[in-house]
Design an enzyme around this catalytic site. Structure first.
Site, mmCIF file in Angstrom:
data_model
loop_
_atom_site.group_PDB
_atom_site.id
_atom_site.type_symbol
_atom_site.label_atom_id
_atom_site.label_comp_id
_atom_site.label_asym_id
_atom_site.label_seq_id
_atom_site.Cartn_x
_atom_site.Cartn_y
_atom_site.Cartn_z
ATOM 1 N N GLU A 62 0.806 -1.226 0.000
ATOM 2 C CA GLU A 62 0.000 0.000 0.000
ATOM 3 C C GLU A 62 0.840 1.279 0.000
ATOM 4 O O GLU A 62 0.298 2.384 -0.096
ATOM 5 C CB GLU A 62 -0.956 -0.003 1.198
ATOM 6 C CG GLU A 62 -2.062 -1.041 1.109
ATOM 7 C CD GLU A 62 -1.611 -2.463 1.432
ATOM 8 O OE1 GLU A 62 -2.235 -3.419 0.924
ATOM 9 O OE2 GLU A 62 -0.608 -2.634 2.185
ATOM 10 N N HIS A 106 6.121 -14.807 -2.587
ATOM 11 C CA HIS A 106 5.265 -13.662 -2.278
ATOM 12 C C HIS A 106 6.084 -12.371 -2.170
ATOM 13 O O HIS A 106 5.708 -11.338 -2.711
ATOM 14 C CB HIS A 106 4.497 -13.930 -0.978
ATOM 15 C CG HIS A 106 3.693 -12.785 -0.487
ATOM 16 N ND1 HIS A 106 2.493 -12.438 -1.061
ATOM 17 C CD2 HIS A 106 3.902 -11.907 0.514
ATOM 18 C CE1 HIS A 106 2.002 -11.390 -0.422
ATOM 19 N NE2 HIS A 106 2.837 -11.052 0.546
ATOM 20 N N ARG A 155 19.619 -3.855 9.942
ATOM 21 C CA ARG A 155 19.566 -2.694 9.059
ATOM 22 C C ARG A 155 18.580 -1.632 9.541
ATOM 23 O O ARG A 155 18.387 -0.615 8.870
ATOM 24 C CB ARG A 155 19.209 -3.148 7.641
ATOM 25 C CG ARG A 155 20.348 -3.910 6.985
ATOM 26 C CD ARG A 155 19.895 -4.827 5.872
ATOM 27 N NE ARG A 155 21.028 -5.470 5.215
ATOM 28 C CZ ARG A 155 21.700 -6.511 5.722
ATOM 29 N NH1 ARG A 155 21.354 -7.019 6.895
ATOM 30 N NH2 ARG A 155 22.720 -7.037 5.074
#
Length: 166
Positions: free
Chosen positions: A67, A97, A136
């Site tokens: 989104e 995915h 990270r």
């Protein structure tokens, strides 16, 4: 692995533009929130450290990284927003995915930047596992949120250079 013991968040801050009157939107995916909240904190603090006013940094949340593209477009279309930083984390799983999501988000954010002519920054981690993500997002490899904010600032500087009159 070359990055095993290296802080990857090393970047130059020479000649950054004045951003005291610039407005930023930071869009944050709620999925993998432990990681995305740390990335947001890095981006937000870096903007403030380099001159952004707190009231000129707007946060928006989206359910997941997919989104981020549409949310970024909504913010980038606003006349009062100078740059958008999209923050997300898509961790590789047992299926493909993540490949589809990562590709869609990268392409979507690129399209938003091209369509609006504003910096739209890809601050999305694509790690193999949770530990790589944490490394990270303020861990041993630095904070990629910092880098996303510096990238937004530098792109604003480039935009000023390109459109300034000689």
């Amino acid at each position: 692995m070359a990055s095993a013991q290296k802080n990857l968040s090393v970047f130059s801050t020479d000649e950054l533009p004045d951003i005291s009157e610039r407005r930023f939107a930071i869009l944050v995916s709620e999925w993998n929130s432990e990681v995305t909240e740390a990335l947001f904190d890095g981006a937000y603090q870096t903007l403030l450290q380099h001159g952004a006013k707190p009231e000129n940094v707007i946060r928006g949340n989206v359910p997941g990284s997919y989104e981020l593209s549409l949310g970024s477009q909504w913010f980038a279309q606003r006349d009062d927003i100078d740059a958008v930083i999209a923050i997300g984390c898509v961790i590789q799983g047992e299926t493909k995915h993540n490949d589809y999501i990562n590709h869609a988000v990268a392409q979507g954010l690129t399209n938003v930047g091209m369509k609006t002519g504003k910096p739209v920054i890809f601050g999305v981690l694509t790690p193999n596992d949770q530990q790589q993500a944490l490394d990270r997002a303020g861990g041993i490899h630095g904070n990629k949120g910092d880098e996303a904010a510096i990238t937004a600032i530098k792109m604003i500087g480039l935009q000023q250079q390109v459109y300034s009159k000689f």
